[in-house]
Design an enzyme around this catalytic site. Structure first.
Site, PDB file in Angstrom:
ATOM      1  N   GLU A  10      28.713  52.916  42.341  1.00 41.75           N
ATOM      2  CA  GLU A  10      29.383  52.420  43.538  1.00 41.75           C
ATOM      3  C   GLU A  10      30.880  52.564  43.313  1.00 41.75           C
ATOM      4  OE1 GLU A  10      29.974  48.305  46.166  1.00 41.75           O
ATOM      5  OE2 GLU A  10      28.349  48.476  44.684  1.00 41.75           O
ATOM      6  N   GLN A 190      39.251  52.359  42.751  1.00 46.41           N
ATOM      7  CA  GLN A 190      38.686  53.657  43.113  1.00 46.41           C
ATOM      8  C   GLN A 190      38.749  54.619  41.944  1.00 46.41           C
ATOM      9  OE1 GLN A 190      41.044  54.418  46.788  1.00 46.41           O
ATOM     10  NE2 GLN A 190      39.059  54.629  47.802  1.00 46.41           N
ATOM     11  N   ASN A 191      37.755  55.526  41.881  1.00 45.34           N
ATOM     12  CA  ASN A 191      37.698  56.575  40.865  1.00 45.34           C
ATOM     13  C   ASN A 191      37.685  56.013  39.448  1.00 45.34           C
ATOM     14  OD1 ASN A 191      37.884  58.662  42.883  1.00 45.34           O
ATOM     15  ND2 ASN A 191      40.067  58.158  43.039  1.00 45.34           N
ATOM     16  N   ARG A 192      37.132  54.793  39.315  1.00 45.96           N
ATOM     17  CA  ARG A 192      37.020  54.114  38.018  1.00 45.96           C
ATOM     18  C   ARG A 192      38.382  53.799  37.395  1.00 45.96           C
ATOM     19  NH1 ARG A 192      32.893  53.353  40.146  1.00 45.96           N
ATOM     20  NH2 ARG A 192      30.798  53.559  39.269  1.00 45.96           N
ATOM     21  N   ILE A 193      39.435  53.806  38.203  1.00 48.28           N
ATOM     22  CA  ILE A 193      40.748  53.371  37.731  1.00 48.28           C
ATOM     23  C   ILE A 193      40.860  51.872  38.020  1.00 48.28           C
ATOM     24  CG2 ILE A 193      43.242  53.745  37.818  1.00 48.28           C
ATOM     25  CD1 ILE A 193      41.650  56.049  36.677  1.00 48.28           C
TER      26      ILE A 193
END
Length: 214
Positions: A10, A190-193
């Protein structure tokens, strides 16, 4: 298994967490996040994973409920004969995790656990429903038992014994306070940041605050 676990993911879309958004004291920051978790409908926001270590160095985890919080630390209650209590007696270093997954947040805490005074445990115990009070008397927590009927029989016995109310505080039951040494706030991005900020206890300045890479 019906779905490929490697494809379960997710992407988080919440706002970024900045240093300027944080309180100088981690307890104040936790209380702010806790209130938001309540307002946003997180199920049992006071549920926390407690990790302890046994005499062989094996970590154990279980979920317990936060029942007290102030500048001194985080309080939960349990049977002093339980596995967690025995492990704390051998090694007071513990960790906590509040997994508020539905709002893409976590709070991780490390510190030391100590028993609170019996007077503080009693103050909480008398606020518990009757069923919870006699439940504390009925279960030899973490002991091996042959069947559920043993617990049910003991519970019925306690109901009869204390049917007129006024259930006393068991001598083998009470609270522990975790005095925090580190408190990490994690917010999904977002984007695992993701955003991670770690408060570390310092004798000189109170608390150090540092951003960690996700």
């Amino acid at each position: 298994m019906s779905k490929d676990l490697s494809q379960l993911r997710e992407d988080y879309t919440g706002e970024s967490l900045r240093r300027k958004d944080l309180s100088r004291d981690p307890i104040d920051q936790f209380q702010a996040w806790f209130s938001q978790a309540q307002d946003l409908g997180v199920v049992e926001p006071n549920a926390m994973s407690l990790a302890t270590v046994d005499e062989k160095g094996q970590p154990w985890q279980r979920s317990v409920l936060l029942k007290g919080l102030d500048k001194r630390g985080f309080v939960f209650f349990t049977n002093f004969g339980s596995r967690k209590s025995q492990q704390i007696a051998g090694n007071a270093k513990v960790s906590l995790l509040f997994p508020w997954i539905s709002i893409h947040r976590q709070v991780a805490i490390t510190g030391s656990a100590t028993k609170i005074p019996a007077t503080e445990s009693l103050k909480y115990f008398v606020t518990r429903p009757f069923g919870s009070q006699i439940g504390a008397w009925s279960s030899p927590q973490s002991s091996i038992i042959s069947s559920r009927s043993i617990l049910e029989t003991k519970l019925d016995e306690m109901k009869r014994k204390f049917k007129k109310g006024g259930v006393p505080l068991p001598s083998f039951w009470g609270g522990f306070r975790i005095t925090p040494e580190t408190v990490e706030f994690w917010q999904g991005g977002q984007n695992r940041i993701h955003d991670r900020f770690l408060y570390s206890k310092s004798d000189d300045i109170g608390w150090n605050l540092n951003r960690l890479a996700p």
